[in-house]
Design an enzyme around this catalytic site. Structure first.
Site, PDB file in Angstrom:
ATOM      1  N   CYS A  75       0.826  -1.211   0.000  1.00  0.00           N
ATOM      2  CA  CYS A  75       0.000   0.000   0.000  1.00  0.00           C
ATOM      3  C   CYS A  75       0.859   1.259   0.000  1.00  0.00           C
ATOM      4  O   CYS A  75       1.019   1.914   1.034  1.00  0.00           O
ATOM      5  CB  CYS A  75      -0.988   0.035   1.154  1.00  0.00           C
ATOM      6  SG  CYS A  75      -2.261   1.271   0.809  1.00  0.00           S
ATOM      7  N   CYS A 129      -5.535   1.934  -4.367  1.00  0.00           N
ATOM      8  CA  CYS A 129      -5.051   2.608  -3.167  1.00  0.00           C
ATOM      9  C   CYS A 129      -6.022   3.723  -2.806  1.00  0.00           C
ATOM     10  O   CYS A 129      -6.056   4.760  -3.475  1.00  0.00           O
ATOM     11  CB  CYS A 129      -3.662   3.168  -3.456  1.00  0.00           C
ATOM     12  SG  CYS A 129      -2.842   3.721  -1.983  1.00  0.00           S
ATOM     13  N   ASP A 160       1.672  -9.971  -1.847  1.00  0.00           N
ATOM     14  CA  ASP A 160       2.828  -9.095  -1.663  1.00  0.00           C
ATOM     15  C   ASP A 160       4.155  -9.776  -1.971  1.00  0.00           C
ATOM     16  O   ASP A 160       5.138  -9.110  -2.293  1.00  0.00           O
ATOM     17  CB  ASP A 160       2.874  -8.583  -0.217  1.00  0.00           C
ATOM     18  CG  ASP A 160       1.726  -7.651   0.115  1.00  0.00           C
ATOM     19  OD1 ASP A 160       1.031  -7.200  -0.821  1.00  0.00           O
ATOM     20  OD2 ASP A 160       1.521  -7.366   1.313  1.00  0.00           O
TER      21      ASP A 160
END
Ligand code: FAD
Length: 411
Positions: free
Chosen positions: A161, A340, A297
């Site tokens: 993020c 985001c 991730d």
């Protein structure tokens, strides 16, 4: 050694969604999820915990309650890979083998990469929304700091993020503005990178808030140490060809830690040069081992590392894993989607949604929700809609949310 159709490493956003997505397609699969943690966290909620909107408990669930029915949970950590013989080793000494392996252990927050930081966190004004137990301290500081200097830091990319460091800053500034103390607080954003946000389209809306809050933007400043007792942070500052060390005193500092691939991935045969799980950016299939998939991730794909990306990747991996089990080539394609939601003030969000190369991929028509502007509808989505979509849709493999693109369709 027990053998399974599919082993999934990690019961995070990506691993659980993939398990659920696989089972929703083929109920009979023998799936094991290897995950050492007893709890699962909705990390996107931590920004709102730090902003005083959510209670921390709203972001935490028991792992056992989230393992999709039909999958089995092996409560252990993976330590080693043996891809040549389709096996993994666990920290309890066991080995498991698989037909297909899905690797989704997230990334490593490298708190130790900043000298003094680990000791300093949680007191003397040193905080981070990147930890469940510290996000409430961010809100405590926002309520108690009334003057002085507040620092917000962002390490080199990639981080999960990428907007989270500045989200914490805007929500803090908004609270200070509403309390009438913002003019007595010097706010500085120290960013190791050279841009406010990687996709230029969203920068003008963010700059309006930088100006409104009087934030001092300090690009190419990389945090290297924090001295909590003295309340001083040191940065490596790059200007032109010169590098100097500068010190800034603070009353509050919000740190986003540097981030890397997990150690057990980086040292494994699955890693690329940078340490991430080396997968094709469209099929999410390992570049060397056709029965291994990576997402979330930990993956090498150059998308924004977000739960939103994992939401789109999970069905891609599910389809391509089943293709492999059926002896066929991968056919689902990921377009790099990530999102985001930049919380520029309490009640308004700039909703960045984009794919590979910065291509804008808005989920809504602009008359309904224009992501390039700060809107109340995007805040409503983040505060009210996205948590249930996460818990009840994504982690349950509800396919009405995302239709995986197939190879014969244009991306
Ligand atoms: P994780 O969810 O971190 O899960 C990884 C799992 O793997 C963990 O359960 C871990 O215990 C397990 N694991 C680790 N090592 C091993 C091992 N050796 N063996 C087995 N299992 C292992 N995303 C958004 O979409 N929108 C946002 O607004 C947003 N805001 C964020 C704000 C903050 C402050 C933070 C911290 C994150 C935010 N994110 C946001 C990012 C998002 O939370 C992550 O991108 C997402 O959780 C990634 O999912 P993952 O499954 O790859 O990793």
């Amino acid at each position: 050694m027990s053998r399974h159709d599919v082993i999934i490493i990690g019961g995070g956003a990506a691993g659980l969604s993939t398990a659920a997505s696989l089972l929703s397609r083929r109920r009979s699969l023998d799936i094991v999820i290897v995950e050492p943690a007893p709890k699962h966290y909705y990390q996107p909620g931590w920004t709102l915990v730090g902003g005083g909107v959510f209670k921390p408990q709203e972001t935490e669930r028991e792992m056992k309650d989230l393992i999709p029915s039909g999958a089995r949970w092996k409560k252990a950590a993976v330590t080693e890979f043996f891809p040549e013989r389709n096996a993994i080793a666990l920290d309890n000494g066991e080995e498991l083998s698989y037909e297909a392996l899905v690797v989704a252990p997230g990334l490593k927050l490298n708190w130790a990469g900043i000298a003094g930081l680990e000791d300093a966190l949680g007191r003397n004004g040193v905080t981070s929304n990147y930890r469940y137990d510290l996000a409430p301290y961010t809100w405590e500081l926002v309520q108690t700091v009334s003057s002085g200097r507040a620092l917000f830091t962002q390490p080199p990319m990639p981080i999960k993020c990428a907007g989270a460091p500045q989200k914490a800053m805007y929500l803090s500034c908004d609270a200070w503005l509403k309390r009438g103390v913002l003019e007595d607080i010097d706010v500085e954003f120290h960013n190791a990178g050279g841009v406010l946000f990687g996709v230029q389209t969203y920068v003008p809306a963010l700059m309006d808030y930088v100006e409104k809050y009087g934030i001092d933007l300090c690009f190419f400043d990389n945090l290297i140490s924090v001295d909590g007792d003295r309340k001083v942070a040191a940065f490596e500052r790059k200007r032109d060809d010169k590098i100097e060390i500068i010190e800034r005193g603070f009353d509050m500092i919000h740190v986003c830690p540097p981030q890397t691939a997990p150690d057990f991935i980086a040292r494994s045969p699955l890693a690329n040069e940078a340490g991430w799980v080396d997968v094709d950016q469209h099929t999410m299939t390992h570049n060397k081992y056709a029965n291994i998939f990576g997402l979330g991730d930990a993956a090498s794909t150059p998308n924004a590392k977000t739960a939103a990306a994992a939401r789109k990747q999970a069905p891609i991996v599910a389809v391509n894993t089943l293709q492999h089990l059926d002896g066929k080539d991968p056919r689902a394609m990921y377009d790099g989607y990530g999102s985001c939601p930049l919380t520029v003030e309490r009640g308004k969000i700039v909703l960045a949604e984009f794919g590979y190369g910065g291509t804008l991929l808005p989920s809504f028509p602009s008359w309904l929700l224009d992501g390039t502007k700060a809107t109340g509808s995007a805040w409503f989505l983040k505060e009210r809609m996205l948590p249930p979509i996460y818990w009840k849709g994504m982690l349950k493999g509800k396919e009405w949310m995302v239709k995986p693109k197939l190879i014969d369709q244009p991306l």
